[in-house]
Design a protein around this motif. Structure first.
Motif, PDB file in Angstrom:
ATOM      1  N   GLN A1165      55.743  19.228  36.067  1.00 45.78           N
ATOM      2  CA  GLN A1165      55.190  19.321  34.724  1.00 45.78           C
ATOM      3  C   GLN A1165      55.790  18.251  33.820  1.00 45.78           C
ATOM      4  N   CYS A1335      61.137  20.040  41.615  1.00 46.90           N
ATOM      5  CA  CYS A1335      60.288  21.112  41.085  1.00 46.90           C
ATOM      6  C   CYS A1335      61.116  22.198  40.399  1.00 46.90           C
ATOM      7  N   GLU A1339      57.178  25.972  40.228  1.00 46.81           N
ATOM      8  CA  GLU A1339      56.345  24.934  40.832  1.00 46.81           C
ATOM      9  C   GLU A1339      56.428  24.939  42.353  1.00 46.81           C
TER      10      GLU A1339
END
Length: 1448
Positions: A1165, A1335, A1339
């Protein structure tokens, strides 16, 4: 009300059928017939209260007086309102002259402290003092004075418009009513009408007048039908009386929309004021720009209106003719804010003669009254026993002690005893006013009709406005359809699998963003109409909030209809969920979003008094709304400090509803199972997992609701809650709009102050405050007016011109619509001799300016010119334009230049390069002295008053040393009589220096007219009526007309008005004599032909006039660029509003985007956040490009209007200078953005260098050049902004961020064409690429390996093929797999972005910049420079360059 018999027999009067005799006669017959019919009915029938009728011929004037002056309720009685004032004093805020603010002064902290101190303790000055007088109903008062004397202030004060002044003291009475009572309850009975006729341009004449009737119509006894009959009857009567029946269906028009003529627009203003039934009207310089015949008709129309309704009419005017002056009952002369005279108009001349001053020969009374207040303009009578008053204070004292001053006080006392302080009159006025109020209207309200009736009337008008400008709505609809088609085909038929989940979110976000972006145009639209709404509010026609409410209500169905096309095209091309419920939910939300955002942007416009801050705040709002909608940065990943924005963001609620509505019925097949490939043949679904957020182990599909819930934190159950919230936002913003519109309806008050360059030591600055005014323009000039002529221009070895310019049998024909042609000039012959001042006169539409343009070679490629033009009987030199000067009617200059800089710029670029710079500078100083501008040499041109701007225009042309001829178009337009005399006095001195001058002029006084030596008089159709000497005191001219059958010119008549009247100038004129034919057959015409032949024969014996320049321009291209760059740098530096707005927008956007994506991590993200941080950084290019288009278009306008026809410099030099100045300032702004943005987002410092190059050098160079390229094809700022936004919205979606490259299908070619593809790939690939991705816990996807295999062993083949990594490689269950190990893998797979392309992309961006630069030059040539076909134009340029090659 005073009856006709009670009127003074000497009171001026104009027949009611003056403008339209046949129309009034027809109205008379109709009303007579109706009166006969009415007399046969029961006269006592209930409700029959429209008009008292009696048998016999009908009195039209009495009927109109009855209708306009009273309501029809049984208790309503006629009202009238005079005004009485004693010891009136008005003070205002501010200074008359100060220094021009610059970027340096804005940033200087000491200057800021000074500004704060001035804000706390502003300077106060007295504008008017010691005024006393009375204007009774049925009287007309003429107010005279120099610009700056206080005429506008006086008119505003008497019409009760006091808000823009610091204080108003003294006694002011309207009958027995106080100003506060009038303002609270009866302000519609007083009107102030500014000099500009402000109306809705897309309404017709009839609609404008009818609306005024509707909003001020009194209550009718016969109900709705009687009211409609009243409105129709009054509208028809007004159209008839003021000669507007032929134009009833014609649009009012404005500068951008063709409409009625200037004279007709004036009559519309009168008719509107009469329709509102206001009792006291103040008209501010409303004859400006009208020729004398049209101005006279305008005042005659006012006289009719005053007589019909027993109104009180006050008017200020410049250059008022004697016929116009004779229509007034009283006159007020103002001298530097003091009362020099107030009394009967027919005794004013005698008063000032008795005081000791003498009028000039044939000087009009109005001009004489203004002249005596000018120390250089007045003439003292010889042999006076005592010196006459000289100062304004002495003038005021003399009037106070004079018999006429006593008469004025007696009149005040009489009025006061009869009308002031009478409670019964106040009650009678209240009773009459309340009887007119509508049934549901508050009795104490200043508005006549109820709120609901106002809503109905204003809504009907809003529909009429939209019908009149329907092309705008068509363009908006077409743009929305084109955008829907582009986006629909870009996202064409998206698949139902998980690969298209991101695309679905993108198209839903775009549909909301587009519906919001298109509503930003509401801000300039609202500011454009605000002056009209404010004027209507002050006239008590309707509440301002009613206009806002009407716009909102009318917009609802229009928005529904416009967006249904957009929604259908986009929705079904994309292939969103095809159920009726989901489509109509989608449609409902984008309509709701559009309406909400319209209300929001209108609220912003209503909250601010100036459009610039409103646009800036609107741009930042769009940025905030888009960022915090949840698409660009999902709500769970927003930083806590700014997450609150989502709660007040209507975008968020609409986007949440759209995405949950779309995904609710979607179970997408997983397009990316992990692991997969050849090594995993036969692996069961239990050992695979989908990488998409929301996937469940063991399932091949991903539930849409779960995906939206985990990705965005949104729930389908909140759809209708969100609609309710959106509705609350919409209603709340609408209420805010109504509140701001009602209570902040005014515009920013701009007091005209003369600004000087910093460091200037002008006398005007030293004596600040002596020449002050608030609304009127600037300071008066200290230059000589009627004193000795200014010194002649002399240079070493120079003599006056000896060349004569002549023309014979000139015709000019232009094409008109329908394939037809129109002849504007018809067989015109004449000449201009050196040392002579030649006037070019005629009524409006006679072709004066057209002839001037034809003779000055300024017609371009429009129409066909026939006839001959000579200099000394020989063909014109090739550089004829360079050897002449042309002063246009519009004073077009670079507003930020000083007067000296403007003249020196002209001298440098138009005088031969061989002339030393020191000599040019010395000559400019002479020109400043000649023009009387020494004290204003360092003043900023854009802040000068009308007279000094006109002097600057003439000075700029003189600085070029025009050798042959000086053309001037209406040099006295808009000036008062003394300023006009000063300009003509100046031109006379030029002629005495040997300069040949041809000058168009309208509305000249006899004094001005006698300055000229010769006259060329044209009538409509461009036909000659007279050419020849004027003669001493116009004797020769008058003799010509009288000897050919005209009426006699009286001793005191203005010869200029006499000849215009004789030849039939004016809309209502009717002459049977064909003066053109008389001229053609006259001896004078034959003598002219013979004189020209003799002149030509003598001239041909002399050598021809040599061309001064053998190239197109006098200076080299590089020299032109240097001078233009210097001028443009000054313009930018002296425009701190523009540069500070640019810098603050960069800073605000950099900080806002930076903190939105604050310290983005190296997670999936976080990597995507960095991508969107770069993407959003490109969007600020739109407002920045729109902003820089404004100075580009302003400079181009100066070039096209004045500098190009004068051959000052090449258009390529102008474009080059614009680029050389604009790009560095854009780079500086982008530097500010970069330092606020780069480290805030969390990009690595080690990679800042390349990103710095892209963000601060390449990107500002790109948006600057593409912005100017788009502006080069646009005719106006509005069109340029629309074109740029359209181009931007067309190019940006194809950069691969909103729609991944792999999903573009046939639009992939646009991906390779879009410059944003390379720009974003360069920034993101270099700044984000070659980094490791780690991550977050959410995620990771959980994979269950087959029994007996470790996570590492099971996943190794897949990781080797597709990338990614395991968090727990040694475990045998619940493998935590992250799909991306490196940012390169993520960027390449999803966005087609590669690290190693960054230098290539930088090079491609330089190619785009070079292409944009070439486009600026090419498009400017094609759209602005070229005449005729492109091939023919290029061929002629090549031929001309070959002809200009020097021969050996």
């Amino acid at each position: 009300m005073a009856s006709e018999s009670e009127r003074s027999p000497s009171r001026p009067h104009v027949q009611i059928d003056h403008f339209d005799p046949s129309g009034v006669h027809e109205l008379h017959r109709t009303l007579t017939r109706l009166s006969h019919e009415a007399s046969t009915h029961d006269k006592h029938a209930e409700g029959d209260q429209n008009v008292d009728v009696e048998e016999g011929p009908f009195d039209v004037e009495q009927f109109l007086r009855t209708v306009f002056s009273k309501g029809e309720g049984s208790d309503s009685k006629p009202r009238e309102l005079g005004v009485m004032f004693t010891d009136l004093q008005v003070t205002g805020l501010g200074a008359t002259a100060t220094y021009q603010p610059t970027v340096g002064s804005i940033l200087n902290p000491l200057r800021r402290i000074e500004a704060i101190q001035k804000g706390r303790h502003p300077p106060i000055r007295t504008i008017l003092t010691g005024f006393e007088g009375v204007v009774r109903p049925g009287e007309m008062l003429l107010v005279l004075g120099h610009p700056g004397a206080g005429c506008t202030t006086f008119l505003k004060t008497l019409s009760n418009h006091h808000s823009s002044y610091h204080s108003i003291t003294g006694s002011l009475h309207y009958d027995s009513l106080s100003p506060s009572l009038i303002q609270s309850h009866y302000r519609g009975d007083l009107s102030y009408i500014p000099e500009d006729d402000i109306h809705f341009p897309s309404l017709t004449v009839e609609q404008t007048i009818k609306f005024a009737c509707q909003t001020r119509a009194p209550r009718m006894g016969g109900g709705k039908k009687a009211r409609e009959e009243y409105v129709s009857g009054v509208t028809e009567a007004l159209l008839t009386i003021f000669g507007l029946r032929h134009a009833r269906a014609t649009l009012i028009g404005d500068a951008m929309m063709k409409g009625v003529s200037g004279g007709e627009k004036k009559r519309v203003s009168i008719a509107e004021a009469l329709a509102t039934r206001s009792l006291l009207n103040a008209w501010d310089n409303s004859t400006r720009g009208l020729d004398s015949s049209t101005a006279l008709e305008f005042v005659r129309a006012l006289r009719i209106a005053t007589d019909i309704s027993n109104l009180t009419t006050i008017l200020s005017a410049y250059q008022a003719g004697e016929s116009l002056y004779a229509l007034f009952d009283k006159v007020c002369a103002i001298y530097e804010g003091k009362l020099a005279y107030f009394g009967p108009a027919d005794r004013a001349r005698e008063y000032f003669v008795g005081m000791g001053y003498e009028p000039a020969y044939r000087q009009t009374t109005a001009d004489f009254l203004v002249a005596v207040t000018d120390p250089q303009g007045r003439t003292i009578r010889p042999s006076l026993p005592h010196p006459p008053p000289r100062t304004s204070t002495e003038f005021a004292k003399h009037f106070t002690s004079s018999p006429l001053g006593a008469l004025n006080r007696s009149d005040i006392s009489s009025y006061q005893s009869e009308f002031v302080g009478k409670e019964q009159r106040v009650e009678a006025f209240k009773t009459s006013a309340q009887a007119e109020r509508g049934e549901m209207a508050r009795k104490k309200s200043p508005y006549v009709i109820s709120v609901w009736m106002q809503v109905g009337a204003v809504m009907r008008r809003r529909v009429q406005i939209l019908k009149g400008s329907r092309q705008v709505q068509v363009v908006k609809t077409m743009v929305s359809i084109i955008q829907a088609v582009i986006m629909g085909t870009l996202f064409f038929q998206v698949q139902d699998n998980t690969a298209a989940y991101f695309s679905r979110g993108g198209v839903l976000f775009f549909s909301l963003l587009f519906s919001a972006l298109t509503t930003m145009a509401e801000i300039p639209a609202l500011f454009a109409q605000r002056p009209i709404v404010t004027r209507h509010q002050k006239s008590a026609m309707y509440h301002p909030f009613i206009e806002a409410l009407a716009m909102t209500l009318v917009d609802v169905p229009i928005t529904f209809l416009t967006l249904i096309v957009f929604a259908v095209v986009l929705y079904f091309l994309v292939g969103l969920r095809k159920t009726a419920a989901q489509f109509f939910t989608f449609y409902l939300f984008i309509v709701g979003m559009a309406l909400t955002m319209k209300s929001w942007f209108r609220t912003l416009a209503a909250a601010f008094r100036d459009p610039a801050p409103a646009m800036a705040v609107g741009g930042l709002n769009i940025l905030a709304f888009a960022l915090y909608a949840g698409y660009i940065i999902p709500k769970p990943t927003m930083i806590g400090a700014l997450r609150w924005i989502t709660w007040i963001n209507p975008f968020r609620y609409a986007y949440e509803a759209l995405i949950t509505n779309e995904f609710h019925t979607l179970n997408g097949t997983c397009s990316q199972l992990v692991p997969q490939g050849p090594a995993y043949q036969g692996v069961s679904l239990a050992n695979q997992v989908c990488t998409v957020v929301g996937s469940v182990p063991g399932q091949r599909t991903v539930n849409g609701d779960r995906y939206v819930e985990l990705s965005f934190g949104y729930y389908f159950s909140d759809v209708w809650r969100n609609f309710g919230i959106l509705l609350v936002f919409g209603i709340g913003m609408t209420f805010l709009l109504l509140a701001f519109t009602e209570f902040k309806s005014g515009l920013a008050v701009h007091t005209n102050v003369t600004l000087f360059k910093r460091g200037a030591k002008s006398k005007v600055l030293l004596k600040d405050g002596d020449e002050e005014k608030v609304e009127e323009s600037g300071s008066s000039s200290d230059s000589s007016r009627r004193g000795p002529l200014p010194p002649r221009l002399k240079t070493e070895g120079e003599q006056g011109s000896v060349d004569t310019f002549s023309w014979q049998h000139v015709d000019y024909v232009v094409p008109v619509s329908g394939g037809e042609v129109r002849k504007l000039l018809d067989d015109v012959t004449g000449y201009v001799a050196p040392g002579k001042l030649t006037a070019l006169m005629g009524e409006s539409g006679a072709g004066k300016t057209t002839l001037l343009n034809v003779l000055a070679q300024r017609t371009g490629n429009v129409g066909v010119v026939r006839g001959d033009q000579f200099v000394n009987g020989q063909p014109l030199p090739v550089d004829f334009q360079a050897q002449t000067g042309y002063c246009q009617q519009m004073d077009t200059h670079v507003a930020t230049a000083t007067v000296r800089e403007a003249l020196l710029f002209s001298a440098k670029l138009r005088q031969p390069p061989a002339v030393p710079l020191a000599e040019k500078e010395a000559y400019v100083e002479q020109c400043l002295e000649m023009c009387g501008l020494e004290d204003f040499a360092d003043a900023i041109v854009g802040t000068l008053n009308v007279e000094n701007r006109k002097r600057t225009t003439i000075g700029v042309e003189l600085a070029a040393k025009p050798k042959l001829l000086l053309f001037l178009d209406e040099p006295t337009s808009g000036l008062d009589s003394q300023s006009a005399w000063a300009i003509m006095n100046f031109l006379q001195s030029l002629a005495m220096s040997g300069q040949a001058i041809l000058c168009t002029i309208h509305q000249p006084s006899a004094e001005l007219f006698h300055v000229f030596d010769r006259l060329l008089l044209l009538r409509k159709g461009g036909q000659t009526v007279y050419f020849g000497d004027i003669g001493h005191n116009s004797a020769k001219l008058i003799n010509y007309f009288e000897s050919n059958g005209s009426r006699h010119c009286s001793e005191n008549e203005n010869p200029a008005e006499f000849i215009l009247d004789v030849i039939g100038a004016g809309a209502t004129a009717n002459v049977k004599t064909d003066w053109h034919q008389i001229w053609q057959k006259s001896k004078e015409s034959q003598d002219l032909a013979q004189e020209l032949e003799t002149m030509h024969d003598e001239g041909r014996r002399r050598p021809p006039v040599k061309a001064t320049f053998h190239s197109e321009f006098s200076t080299s291209w590089f020299y032109q660029v240097i001078q233009l760059v210097r001028r443009d740098l000054h313009a930018h530096w002296r425009n701190p509003t523009y540069l500070m707005a640019k810098f603050m927008l960069n800073i605000a956007a950099g900080l806002f985007i930076g903190f939105t994506f604050f310290k983005s991590k190296d997670t999936l993200q976080g990597t995507q956040n960095k991508l969107f941080a770069a993407f959003m950084a490109t969007i600020i290019g739109v407002p920045l490009a729109n902003q820089l288009q404004v100075p580009f278009l302003q400079m181009r306008a100066v070039y096209e209007i004045r500098e190009r026809p004068s051959r000052m410099y090449s258009w390529t030099a102008l474009l080059t200078s614009q680029l050389l100045v604009s790009i560095p300032f854009s780079i500086l702004g982008s530097n500010l953005f970069f330092f606020c943005w780069y480290w805030t987002v969390g990009f690595p410092t080690a990679r800042a260098g390349f990103t710095y190059l892209m963000i601060t050098i390449i990107f500002p160079s790109y948006y600057t050049t593409i912005g100017q390229a788009v502006a080069s094809i646009a005719a106006s700022q509005e069109i340029a902004a629309v074109l740029f936004v359209f181009l931007f919205s067309f190019v940006l979606p194809f950069c691969g961020v909103l729609q991944p490259f792999r999903e573009m299908r046939w639009w992939k070619w646009m991906y390779h064409v879009s410059p944003y593809t390379y720009h974003l790939e360069a920034i993101i690939g270099q700044a984000v690429g070659k980094t490791e991705v780690n991550c977050r816990s959410v995620e990771y996807v959980t994979v269950s390996p087959p029994s007996g295999l470790s996570c590492a062993k099971y996943m190794q083949p897949y990781i080797s093929m597709a990338g990614g990594y395991l968090a727990n490689p040694d475990t045998t269950s619940n493998c935590q797999f992250c799909s991306t190990r490196t940012s390169d893998q993520f960027l390449a797979a999803s966005f087609n972005i590669y690290y190693h392309h960054h230098w290539r992309n930088a090079g491609v961006m330089f190619v785009y910049i070079a292409f944009n630069i070439a486009a600026i030059f090419f498009l400017t040539y094609v759209f602005r420079i070229r005449t005729g076909s492109l091939v023919g134009s290029l061929r002629s340029r090549i031929g001309r360059s070959q002809r200009e090659k020097p021969t050996v």
